[in-house]
Design an enzyme around this catalytic site. Structure first.
Site, mmCIF file in Angstrom:
data_model
loop_
_atom_site.group_PDB
_atom_site.id
_atom_site.type_symbol
_atom_site.label_atom_id
_atom_site.label_comp_id
_atom_site.label_asym_id
_atom_site.label_seq_id
_atom_site.Cartn_x
_atom_site.Cartn_y
_atom_site.Cartn_z
ATOM 1 N N CYS A 51 -10.639 -4.058 22.883
ATOM 2 C CA CYS A 51 -10.653 -3.902 21.415
ATOM 3 C C CYS A 51 -9.799 -2.735 20.934
ATOM 4 C CB CYS A 51 -12.081 -3.744 20.922
ATOM 5 S SG CYS A 51 -13.135 -5.090 21.454
ATOM 6 N N HIS A 59 -11.590 -0.678 14.026
ATOM 7 C CA HIS A 59 -11.882 -1.920 14.740
ATOM 8 C C HIS A 59 -13.128 -2.544 14.111
ATOM 9 C CE1 HIS A 59 -12.862 -4.892 17.614
ATOM 10 N NE2 HIS A 59 -13.860 -4.219 18.155
ATOM 11 N N ASN A 117 -15.454 -10.262 15.050
ATOM 12 C CA ASN A 117 -14.799 -9.273 15.899
ATOM 13 C C ASN A 117 -13.658 -9.964 16.657
ATOM 14 O OD1 ASN A 117 -14.061 -7.585 17.999
ATOM 15 N ND2 ASN A 117 -16.154 -6.941 18.486
#
Ligand code: UT7
Length: 329
Positions: A111, A256, A286
């Site tokens: 990520c 993020h 996500n």
């Protein structure tokens, strides 16, 4: 030397899957997903691949930057879900865009991947090796999800985001003129890596007795949550300190997109109005390495970014990894 982000682009799969849709195929609810994460829906690939979305995002970023594919010296794709082990997603992008002059490779930092890729591009630019880089974060996470594990599969989505970064030699480094990258920091903690893991393929060498069981994403959500809410504010404060910029000077914090509660917690710890934290997780979920560049592109397309604005970007996740940057648009 000014290294500026001169264009952004993104690409999302056509298929939108709502929380309600998921509740029809597994034991979950819109109430649980929305209240625990802030996610309402996500895009999941059908025909799209990591490479096809990367190429589309890259094309849009080049158009937004007003440059041609032949002008790119370097292509870096951050992904954990490339379509092939080899060729890399970046090599596929090179061919898809017709970027014949570029050198292309992938980065795996989960990520935080886009931020690591961006930093790598900046380092090449700063050293004078290259002048123009296309940095992409792209994921087809739906193919590595355990769709029988409701605690992970509802969280993630698919998509790609891209940014063109370039050395702008003729511009001066005066305040308010958009000084590009002001500071960057990144870190890893491999000791705690297994709290968010997805095993690679097993060795099927005929000399080894090994029954092949494919592995999917496995996450200790609470451990990752604790890691994020402690690490991200500290990383942001360090990078602001290095840039000699105060928290109050930052127009937007582009984080993020994992969980709205993480974003709210970071805002609280930094004592910053949560309104300064734009969100895309409500409609994208996500998207790992793609989440920061997708959000950045949405902000750019909406006209939220003006020359001279100071922005913090921060990624965190598998590895464990984290990275933050302060840029002046
Ligand atoms: O991008 C990489 C970085 N990743 C992250 O930052 C993720 C960080 N972690 C998180 O965002 C949160 O920990 C989660 C959203 C993953 C989970 O939230 P939580 O508040 O920590 O929930 P939990 O795991 O403690 O689960 C609470 C309950 C459990 O039931 P019991 O044991 O209390 O009866 C779960 O079984 O919620 C249950 N549950 C669900 N219920 C309905 C777990 N997933 C679901 C679901 N639908 N999808």
């Amino acid at each position: 030397m000014i290294m500026r982000m001169i264009g952004t682009g993104s690409s999302l799969p056509q298929q939108i899957v709502t929380n309600e849709d998921l509740s029809k195929i597994m034991d979950t609810s819109d109430e649980w997903i929305s209240s625990r994460t802030g996610i309402k829906e996500r895009h999941l690939a059908k025909e799209e691949t990591t490479a096809s979305m990367s190429v589309e995002a890259g094309e849009r970023a080049l158009r937004n930057a007003g440059i041609k594919a032949e002008e790119i010296d370097l292509i870096i794709v951050a992904t954990i879900t490339g379509d092939y082990i080899t060729p890399s997603a970046a090599c596929e992008v090179q061919a898809g865009l017709g970027a014949g002059r570029a050198v292309a490779f992938d980065i795996n930092a989960a990520c935080s991947g886009f931020m690591f890729a961006l930093h790598t591009a900046y380092a090449y630019l700063q050293s004078g090796i290259y002048k123009t880089a296309l940095v992409i974060g792209a994921e087809t996470l739906s193919k590595i999800m355990d769709w029988s594990d409701r605690s992970t599969c509802v969280l993630f989505g698919d998509g790609a985001g891209a940014a063109v970064v370039r050395v702008c030699e003729k511009e001066t480094k005066e305040k308010g003129n958009g000084r590009g990258l002001l500071a960057f920091e990144q870190g890893t903690d491999g000791f705690r890596g297994k709290v968010l893991a997805c095993e690679g393929r097993k060795n099927r060498n005929p000399l080894i007795q090994n029954s092949f069981v494919p592995s999917y994403v496995n996450m200790d959500g609470q451990e990752v949550y604790k890691f994020a809410v402690c690490t991200v504010p500290a990383s942001i404060l360090r990078v602001l300190d290095e840039a000699d910029v105060s928290v109050e000077d930052i127009k937007y914090f582009v984080l993020h997109q994992a969980n709205i509660r993480i974003i709210q917690s970071v805002a609280k710890r930094l004592n910053v109005d949560v309104e300064k934290f734009p969100v895309s997780l409500d409609h994208c979920g996500n998207v790992s390495a793609a989440s920061v560049p997708i959000l950045l592109d949405e902000m750019n397309q909406k006209g939220m970014l003006a020359r001279g604005d100071k922005i913090v970007m921060s990624g965190f996740g598998g590895g464990l990894t984290w990275a933050s940057a302060v840029i002046e648009w």
